[in-house]
Design an enzyme around this catalytic site. Structure first.
Site, short mmCIF file in Angstrom:
data_model
loop_
_atom_site.label_atom_id
_atom_site.label_comp_id
_atom_site.label_asym_id
_atom_site.label_seq_id
_atom_site.Cartn_x
_atom_site.Cartn_y
_atom_site.Cartn_z
N CYS A 1 30.98 44.09 -9.07
CA CYS A 1 31.09 43.03 -9.50
C CYS A 1 32.04 41.70 -9.76
O CYS A 1 33.31 41.79 -10.26
CB CYS A 1 31.38 43.03 -10.69
N LYS B 1 2.26 4.74 1.33
CA LYS B 1 2.25 4.95 2.74
C LYS B 1 2.32 6.67 2.39
O LYS B 1 3.00 7.29 2.82
CB LYS B 1 4.06 4.60 3.53
N LYS C 1 2.58 -5.54 3.80
CA LYS C 1 2.52 -6.46 5.16
C LYS C 1 1.74 -7.43 4.42
O LYS C 1 1.14 -8.20 3.56
CB LYS C 1 0.86 -5.57 5.36
N GLU D 1 0.64 -1.63 0.03
CA GLU D 1 -0.07 -0.32 -0.03
C GLU D 1 0.95 1.18 -0.36
O GLU D 1 1.86 1.16 0.78
CB GLU D 1 -0.96 0.60 1.18
N CYS E 1 31.14 43.68 -18.53
CA CYS E 1 31.11 42.55 -18.02
C CYS E 1 30.78 41.33 -18.93
O CYS E 1 29.94 41.46 -19.43
CB CYS E 1 29.50 42.79 -16.98
N LYS F 1 10.67 3.61 2.81
CA LYS F 1 10.72 5.00 2.36
C LYS F 1 11.09 5.38 1.78
O LYS F 1 12.12 4.65 1.14
CB LYS F 1 11.45 5.85 4.04
N TYR G 1 -6.73 0.90 6.88
CA TYR G 1 -6.06 -0.21 6.26
C TYR G 1 -5.57 -1.20 7.54
O TYR G 1 -4.68 -2.14 7.14
CB TYR G 1 -4.85 0.43 5.95
N ASP H 1 1.44 10.67 4.54
CA ASP H 1 2.06 11.03 5.16
C ASP H 1 0.88 11.76 5.51
O ASP H 1 0.33 13.04 5.84
CB ASP H 1 3.07 12.05 4.49
N CYS I 1 33.55 41.89 -13.86
CA CYS I 1 34.49 42.94 -14.10
C CYS I 1 34.94 43.75 -13.08
O CYS I 1 35.20 44.36 -13.50
CB CYS I 1 33.83 42.72 -15.53
#
Ligand code: D41
Length: 678
Positions: free
Chosen positions: A412, A120, A294, A118, A436, A318, A229, A122, A415
């Site tokens: 910068c 899992k 299971k 199944e 730059c 997991k 479940y 959260d 540059c």
């Protein structure tokens, strides 16, 4: 073992227990976890391993010896008829192979075992009690033996029937997971944001918050859902023989079970299920953090039994953690093509969501301030699906003494030009422009664009090639380009190259507003360029102007004045400009405006036809800068009509009404603040 090593182990065990107790409290009682689950799991694993290696350190009050959590004082306690067990975790496929091997060993079989697999969820485990088919109570899991009475709140979950369909046992506890679907979670956070309230970190915390409401009417609005479940106490009637049949019985009673559930054969079937679900994880409407296997047959489950509150017949496999803790080693600044500096977090490498993460973007300085980051901080890194890793927050409580604050660099990093950050703006920018390297392509593209020097054929693809082959770096280099190397580029050839050179030649005859606009000085767009040109008349006058003198120009504020001053102060920009002038760039110049500001107040001008020296937009902006109004059509109230090439009906109407008609030299007079006669 040496006594020193034993003392070190004892100290570490005590430290781990203290940390875990604090995390339990924040997680279960306050609903405000301080660390990601993966970090909690890591601490728990370390403690278990230490206790296994040093059994003399085991004690009844260790967090490994109870399932977890203290009931919230606000709710009544409920003792579960049968304890709610916890699940052991598996992380690697090999952990599952081990689990299956132990199962078959204990069952004394070589044959494949049938498992029920199944998702899992959260969410939060709850136990719902029905007596003679009628809903009587619901409780959270709590510590597995005693939970909280959340009957009134769980009752509001529409998916939970208040009476079971068909024949029901005398009393039954049905276990499942209460969760909040992603859609409801997003809606809730949108509303919380609009109300200026604290946002929920994830759907699990949001579901926990909803179940802990003292007012069930609030819970009812939170769109919670449930999948069942397992069963607990079962009084009267026969229990089904397999997990699969148990779920079918639940469905027959009108209880939801997860439709993704499958019966699979052996460990190979388990792993196949796991990987195929992991691949589809993002398509599910709810958050899952793994799968549960299971042993399907109840007789086998009973034969296997349990160890310290966890069944030997089930395991949670997991998914790799998608949040992890690491150290912020440094923050570097990347320069984008428009000169924006983006801070990037350099991290101690860490595995998140199955990938090693070493960098995370921080967007801007405001975000760094909001998240209160310091170099050396412990930070939470999150990776959702395949998306770019995100630095969620720092843990100030773990800040080392030497943590350094993060400063925007003054120069910068690419540059060395000055970095500017405007008041009220999140972005910081390099003022280098062409100088730059990071901004080169964008600055060149702008220089050549239609509203600037209008170099036909000098498009993005050609500029990319020229820059990548180091054939050009600044606009001045454009005018040194030669036919042969140009013709040798991709998608070019002799004819195109000759066309580009001709366009470059044509672009040398331009206007002062176009030239100023083309330089790409920050915030100096067409209108400002036109106003500057009108005010100063000559480029020499503008380049010699102090910031104070620049401020006298209509619509030019201190920010633009500062940008202009910084641009002209950079020697590299000077070199480019000198080379452009030497290459032959030129434009008509007039004397500076005598009384520029407001010189054309109350004067209405209509522009028509094509102007040679500037676009109509530039001329309009410059006129408006001096206070003139622009008319869309010619009427008796029009003071001047400026007519360029191919002027049509507006010119005709001006002649009919006797309105003064100006050519481009008349326009130049207007722009100097004079009022020419027709
Ligand atoms: O989806 C879940 N979170 C889930 C939790 C599930 N699908 N099955 C579960 N099965 C059990 C046993 C085998 C002990 C009846 C569980 C949990 N337990 C569980 N949830 C919270 C703690 C344990």
């Amino acid at each position: 073992m040496s006594t020193a090593a034993a003392r070190a182990a004892a100290a570490r065990v005590a430290g781990l227990r203290e940390q875990l107790a604090r995390h339990d409290h924040r997680y279960y009682v306050l609903d405000d976890p301080e660390v990601p689950d993966s970090e909690y799991d890591r601490l728990m694993r370390e403690l278990r391993e230490l206790e296994a290696a040093h059994p003399e350190l085991l004690s009844a009050d260790s967090p490994t010896q109870r399932v977890s959590g203290a009931p919230n004082a606000e709710f009544d306690e409920v003792r579960h008829g049968v304890p709610m067990l916890s699940l052991d975790n598996a992380f690697a496929d090999t952990d599952v192979v081990e689990f299956d091997r132990r199962v078959r060993e204990r069952l004394g079989t070589e044959a494949e075992v049938e498992y029920c697999a199944e998702p899992k969820l959260d969410g939060l485990a709850v136990s719902v009690r029905y007596e003679r088919g009628v809903y009587v109570r619901a409780a959270t899991r709590g510590d597995g033996t005693v939970g909280e009475d959340v009957s009134a709140n769980v009752r509001t979950i529409r998916a939970i029937p208040l009476r079971l369909t068909g024949a029901a046992p005398e009393a039954i506890e049905i276990r499942g997971e209460v969760y909040m679907p992603f859609a409801a979670f997003r809606r809730l956070n949108t509303e919380a944001a609009a109300a200026g309230e604290k946002l929920f970190v994830n759907p699990r915390n949001a579901a926990a918050g909803a179940l802990r409401q003292l007012d069930p009417a609030v819970t009812a609005k939170r769109s919670l859902a449930v999948y069942f479940y397992a069963s607990g106490e079962w009084r009267g009637g026969a229990e089904p023989d397999t997990q699969q049949e148990l779920l079918a019985q639940f469905n027959a009673w009108g209880l939801r079970t997860n439709p993704e559930t499958r019966v699979v054969a052996g460990v190979a079937g388990c792993l196949e299920y796991y990987h195929s679900l992991a691949a589809r994880r993002e398509t599910l409407k709810y958050q899952i953090d793994g799968v549960v296997y299971k042993v399907n047959r109840r007789a086998d489950q009973e034969a296997l039994g349990q160890v310290s509150r966890a069944p030997r017949w089930a395991v949670a496999h997991k998914f790799p953690a998608d949040e992890a803790l690491t150290t912020l080693r440094d923050v570097e600044f990347q320069v984008g093509r428009t000169g924006v500096l983006t801070p990037v977090a350099r991290l101690e490498p860490v595995m998140v969501g199955g990938a090693t993460v070493t960098n995370a973007t921080l967007h801007n300085m405001d975000e760094i301030e909001r998240k209160d980051l310091r170099i050396g901080d412990t930070v939470v890194i999150r990776r959702a699906g395949d998306v770019i890793p995100e630095l969620v927050r720092s843990l100030p409580e773990r800040r080392p003494p030497g943590a350094r604050s993060i400063e925007l660099p003054a120069a910068c990093p690419v540059c060395g030009s000055a970095v500017v950050r405007e008041e009220g703006e999140a972005a910081a920018r390099c003022s280098g422009g062409f100088v730059c390297a990071a901004q080169r392509k964008e600055a060149l593209r702008h220089f050549a664009s239609r509203r600037a020097l209008d170099i036909e054929g000098m498009g993005e693809k050609l500029i990319d090639q020229l820059v990548e082959r180091a054939m050009i770096a600044t606009p001045a280099d454009l005018y040194d380009l030669k036919l042969e190397p140009l013709a040798a580029l991709d998608r070019m050839g002799e004819k195109s190259a000759a066309n580009v050179l001709a366009a470059l030649e044509r672009s040398k005859r331009t206007t002062l507003p176009r030239f100023l606009h083309a330089l790409g000085i920050r915030d100096v767009g067409e209108a400002t360029a036109a106003a500057l040109a009108a005010h100063f008349g000559t480029f020499a006058a503008l380049r010699a102007a102090s910031p104070g003198q620049i401020l006298e120009v209509q619509d030019v504020g201190p920010v633009i004045a500062a940008h202009l001053h910084a641009f002209f102060a950079a020697p590299a920009n000077w070199e480019i400009i000198e080379r452009l002038l030497a290459a032959g760039l030129n434009w008509p110049e007039g004397p500076p405006a005598v009384r520029a500001v407001g010189a054309l107040d109350g004067v209405t001008v209509v522009l028509t036809g094509t102007l040679a020296s500037m676009t109509r937009e530039q001329a309009g902006a410059a006129l408006q800068a001096l206070g003139a109004k622009l008319g869309a059509s010619v009427s008796k109230r029009t003071d001047y009509v400026v007519a360029g090439a191919e002027a049509g009906s507006k010119l005709k109407r001006a002649v009919e009404l006797g309105i003064p008609v100006l050519d481009e030299s008349g326009l130049e007079q207007l722009l100097r603040g004079e009022r020419p006669a027709a």
